[in-house]
Design a protein around this motif. Structure first.
Motif, PDB file in Angstrom:
ATOM      1  N   PRO A  97     -32.307  14.857  28.599  1.00 27.06           N
ATOM      2  CA  PRO A  97     -31.589  15.794  27.728  1.00 27.06           C
ATOM      3  C   PRO A  97     -30.958  16.882  28.590  1.00 27.06           C
ATOM      4  CG  PRO A  97     -33.910  16.331  27.727  1.00 27.06           C
ATOM      5  CD  PRO A  97     -33.752  15.093  28.589  1.00 27.06           C
ATOM      6  N   ALA A  98     -30.029  17.615  28.023  1.00 31.25           N
ATOM      7  CA  ALA A  98     -29.465  18.768  28.725  1.00 31.25           C
ATOM      8  C   ALA A  98     -30.569  19.819  28.893  1.00 31.25           C
ATOM      9  CB  ALA A  98     -28.297  19.341  27.935  1.00 31.25           C
ATOM     10  N   PRO A  99     -30.640  20.475  30.039  1.00 26.82           N
ATOM     11  CA  PRO A  99     -31.685  21.485  30.242  1.00 26.82           C
ATOM     12  C   PRO A  99     -31.444  22.763  29.444  1.00 26.82           C
ATOM     13  CG  PRO A  99     -30.209  21.430  32.117  1.00 26.82           C
ATOM     14  CD  PRO A  99     -29.802  20.295  31.207  1.00 26.82           C
ATOM     15  N   ARG A 100     -30.204  22.938  28.971  1.00 21.78           N
ATOM     16  CA  ARG A 100     -29.811  24.107  28.189  1.00 21.78           C
ATOM     17  C   ARG A 100     -28.462  23.770  27.562  1.00 21.78           C
ATOM     18  NH1 ARG A 100     -28.392  24.273  33.157  1.00 21.78           N
ATOM     19  NH2 ARG A 100     -30.352  25.013  34.013  1.00 21.78           N
ATOM     20  N   ARG A 101     -28.037  24.529  26.577  1.00 17.42           N
ATOM     21  CA  ARG A 101     -26.676  24.373  26.049  1.00 17.42           C
ATOM     22  C   ARG A 101     -25.717  24.854  27.123  1.00 17.42           C
ATOM     23  NH1 ARG A 101     -25.653  27.988  22.047  1.00 17.42           N
ATOM     24  NH2 ARG A 101     -23.815  26.809  21.478  1.00 17.42           N
ATOM     25  N   GLN A 102     -24.703  24.018  27.426  1.00 13.72           N
ATOM     26  CA  GLN A 102     -23.800  24.399  28.503  1.00 13.72           C
ATOM     27  C   GLN A 102     -22.499  23.623  28.449  1.00 13.72           C
ATOM     28  OE1 GLN A 102     -26.120  23.653  32.010  1.00 13.72           O
ATOM     29  NE2 GLN A 102     -26.191  21.469  31.675  1.00 13.72           N
ATOM     30  N   PHE A 103     -21.472  24.249  28.990  1.00 17.00           N
ATOM     31  CA  PHE A 103     -20.208  23.562  29.222  1.00 17.00           C
ATOM     32  C   PHE A 103     -20.313  22.910  30.591  1.00 17.00           C
ATOM     33  CE2 PHE A 103     -18.862  26.480  26.000  1.00 17.00           C
ATOM     34  CZ  PHE A 103     -17.763  25.902  25.382  1.00 17.00           C
ATOM     35  N   VAL A 104     -19.761  21.704  30.715  1.00 21.46           N
ATOM     36  CA  VAL A 104     -19.700  21.023  32.004  1.00 21.46           C
ATOM     37  C   VAL A 104     -18.225  20.702  32.247  1.00 21.46           C
ATOM     38  CG1 VAL A 104     -20.514  19.102  33.398  1.00 21.46           C
ATOM     39  CG2 VAL A 104     -21.984  20.024  31.578  1.00 21.46           C
ATOM     40  N   ILE A 105     -17.680  21.279  33.290  1.00 22.29           N
ATOM     41  CA  ILE A 105     -16.268  21.119  33.622  1.00 22.29           C
ATOM     42  C   ILE A 105     -16.171  20.197  34.841  1.00 22.29           C
ATOM     43  CG2 ILE A 105     -14.119  22.304  34.174  1.00 22.29           C
ATOM     44  CD1 ILE A 105     -15.507  23.195  31.481  1.00 22.29           C
ATOM     45  N   THR A 106     -15.643  19.002  34.645  1.00 25.34           N
ATOM     46  CA  THR A 106     -15.491  18.050  35.746  1.00 25.34           C
ATOM     47  C   THR A 106     -14.239  18.385  36.542  1.00 25.34           C
ATOM     48  OG1 THR A 106     -16.653  16.311  34.557  1.00 25.34           O
ATOM     49  CG2 THR A 106     -15.160  15.608  36.309  1.00 25.34           C
TER      50      THR A 106
END
Length: 129
Positions: A59-68
């Protein structure tokens, strides 16, 4: 020659949001986020390592945006559905419970990305398709 014409600025950015559904299964939805929206975040960090979690459910470790920035990946969720993540698509990782998702690099051997953790009650401004 000087011109006063401005490049057209997109109103929205394409986005995919990982979410928890039914008994904490992981799923996703496609949509967009406003391009000119301020996001409630206090910090960000970059990462390039792909060996630690590639092909391992998490799972994601926290709510977050991931920008590739660089790389093309295939994400898989609980029911086996997949989506492609590449530069130009914002990932909103909001699947913080359950088995989570997997990902694998499908072009090249690198995934350069920036993580922008969201504040606890911060709006992600996601608009579902």
């Amino acid at each position: 020659m000087m011109t006063t014409d401005f490049a057209e600025t997109p109103t929205f950015l394409k986005a995919i949001r990982l979410i928890n559904i039914n008994n904490d299964d992981c799923s996703f939805e496609t949509g967009k986020i406003p391009a000119q929206q301020n996001i409630n975040a206090n910090y960000f960090f970059a990462k390039t390592d792909v060996s630690s979690l590639e092909n391992i459910p998490h799972p994601a470790p926290r709510r977050q945006f991931v920008i590739t920035i660089k790389g093309k990946l295939k994400f898989t969720v609980t029911n086996g559905d997949t989506f492609i993540l590449e530069p130009g698509v914002v990932l909103i990782a909001n699947d913080t419970k359950g088995a989570g998702h997997t990902w694998e690099v499908i072009e090249g051997d690198v995934w350069e990305r920036i993580y922008i953790p969201l504040g606890n009650d911060a709006d992600d401004y996601f608009i579902k398709d």
